[in-house]
Design an enzyme around this catalytic site. Structure first.
Site, short mmCIF file in Angstrom:
data_model
loop_
_atom_site.label_atom_id
_atom_site.label_comp_id
_atom_site.label_asym_id
_atom_site.label_seq_id
_atom_site.Cartn_x
_atom_site.Cartn_y
_atom_site.Cartn_z
CG ASP A 154 -0.35 -0.59 2.47
OD1 ASP A 154 0.89 -0.54 2.59
OD2 ASP A 154 -1.10 -1.10 3.31
CG HIS A 160 -5.94 -2.39 8.71
ND1 HIS A 160 -5.99 -1.04 9.00
CD2 HIS A 160 -4.64 -2.74 8.93
CE1 HIS A 160 -4.80 -0.62 9.35
NE2 HIS A 160 -3.96 -1.63 9.33
CG ASN A 191 -8.96 -1.72 11.92
OD1 ASN A 191 -8.00 -2.38 11.52
ND2 ASN A 191 -9.39 -0.64 11.28
CD GLU A 227 -8.68 0.74 7.66
OE1 GLU A 227 -8.65 -0.21 8.48
OE2 GLU A 227 -7.95 1.74 7.75
C1 F6R Z 1 1.34 -1.56 6.10
C2 F6R Z 1 0.05 -2.23 6.18
C3 F6R Z 1 -0.76 -2.23 7.43
C4 F6R Z 1 0.07 -2.48 8.69
C5 F6R Z 1 -0.82 -2.43 9.93
C6 F6R Z 1 -0.03 -2.63 11.21
O1 F6R Z 1 1.91 -1.70 4.83
O2 F6R Z 1 -0.36 -2.77 5.21
O3 F6R Z 1 -1.74 -3.24 7.33
O4 F6R Z 1 0.69 -3.73 8.59
O5 F6R Z 1 -1.46 -1.19 9.99
O6 F6R Z 1 0.84 -1.57 11.39
P1 F6R Z 1 1.92 -1.59 12.57
O7 F6R Z 1 2.90 -2.64 12.24
O8 F6R Z 1 2.53 -0.20 12.51
O9 F6R Z 1 1.17 -1.84 13.82
#
Ligand code: F6R
Length: 252
Positions: free
Chosen positions: A67, A138, A136, A143
């Site tokens: 992303d 995702h 959450n 989401e």
């Molecule tokens: C990032 C991504 C997100 C993160 C998720 C957890 O490329 O795709 O799904 O993996 O938001 O983020 P952290 O590791 O910062 O808790």
């Protein structure tokens, strides 16, 4: 789905890096799907170390990041282009034209999504996808509520994600509201998936991913339907799972 519990974040990071390195050893021209955020930083540190010790050759590897924020140029300190450059790409021998991150500044975002999806499929789709998980549930920026059939698309960040990611930007106001993300369908086409989770704030999402119903309200729960998924979690993230000797296999 397999769940493996590491004693702490460092062990989790080492195991994740070993899984990536094993994939590249087995198939030197592997297509990797990569994540950003706080969780994989230790994995990238380990991979960098392996490369510096001459144990990891990325010359033939292709990578596709999950992303990118919309509106952030590649040189913005919080763009995922910049994150990947600083934390991984510039330390290893991955040719620049083999490393892909969606372009969140594209004039026509629908065209960019289609271009990105087609590039992944033209590369033969992803051999090993590395995922993090939001509190959450995702994966990528898919989401809660995102349809499972989506391929690479533009989406709006959940208020909980904006709040969680404010730590990187200084304040919630500065967190972009939209992103381009691989869709759940893109992720599910990967041949192998490892999902990394660390810390108590991920414990509920991990429990619902492993044992809850498969529902768009908990996007990661779709992974129960994938034939080759390993969850690498530390003890804190595994707090709500009933485990047998640090391992758990769930037949879904
Ligand atoms: C990032 C991504 C997100 C993160 C998720 C957890 O490329 O795709 O799904 O993996 O938001 O983020 P952290 O590791 O910062 O808790």
């Amino acid at each position: 789905m397999q769940v493996i519990v590491a004693k702490d974040y460092d062990e989790l990071s080492r195991w994740a890096a070993e899984a990536v390195a094993a994939q590249i050893l087995e198939k030197p021209d592997s297509v990797l799907g990569l994540a950003t955020g706080g969780t994989p930083l230790g994995m990238y540190r380990e991979l960098k170390r392996m490369h510096q010790e001459g144990k990891l050759d990325l010359a033939r590897v292709k990578t596709f990041n999950l992303d990118e924020y919309i509106g952030l140029p590649a040189d913005h300190p919080e763009s995922y282009h910049h994150y990947m450059q600083e934390n991984f790409f510039r330390h290893v021998n991955l040719p620049a034209d083999q490393a892909h991150v969606p372009d969140g500044t594209a004039g026509d975002l629908a065209v960019e999504c289609q271009r990105y999806e087609e590039m992944i499929q033209a590369a033969g789709s992803i051999d090993l996808q590395v995922l993090g998980i939001g509190a959450n549930g995702h994966i990528g920026f898919n989401e809660p509520g995102t349809e499972f059939g989506a391929v690479t698309h533009v989406l709006s960040l959940d208020p909980r994600t904006i709040k969680a990611n404010a730590r990187f930007f200084g304040s919630e106001d500065q967190v972009p509201r939209q992103a381009i993300s691989m869709g759940i369908k893109t992720i599910m086409k990967s041949r192998k998936i490892i999902l990394l989770a660390s810390g108590t704030d991920k414990a509920e999402a991990i429990m619902r991913t492993v044992t809850g119903p498969v529902t768009v309200d908990m996007p990661a729960s779709i992974l129960q339907l994938h034939p080759n998924v390993t969850l690498l979690v530390d003890k804190a993230a595994a707090a709500f799972l009933k485990l047998d000797g640090g391992q758990m296999s769930v037949n879904c």
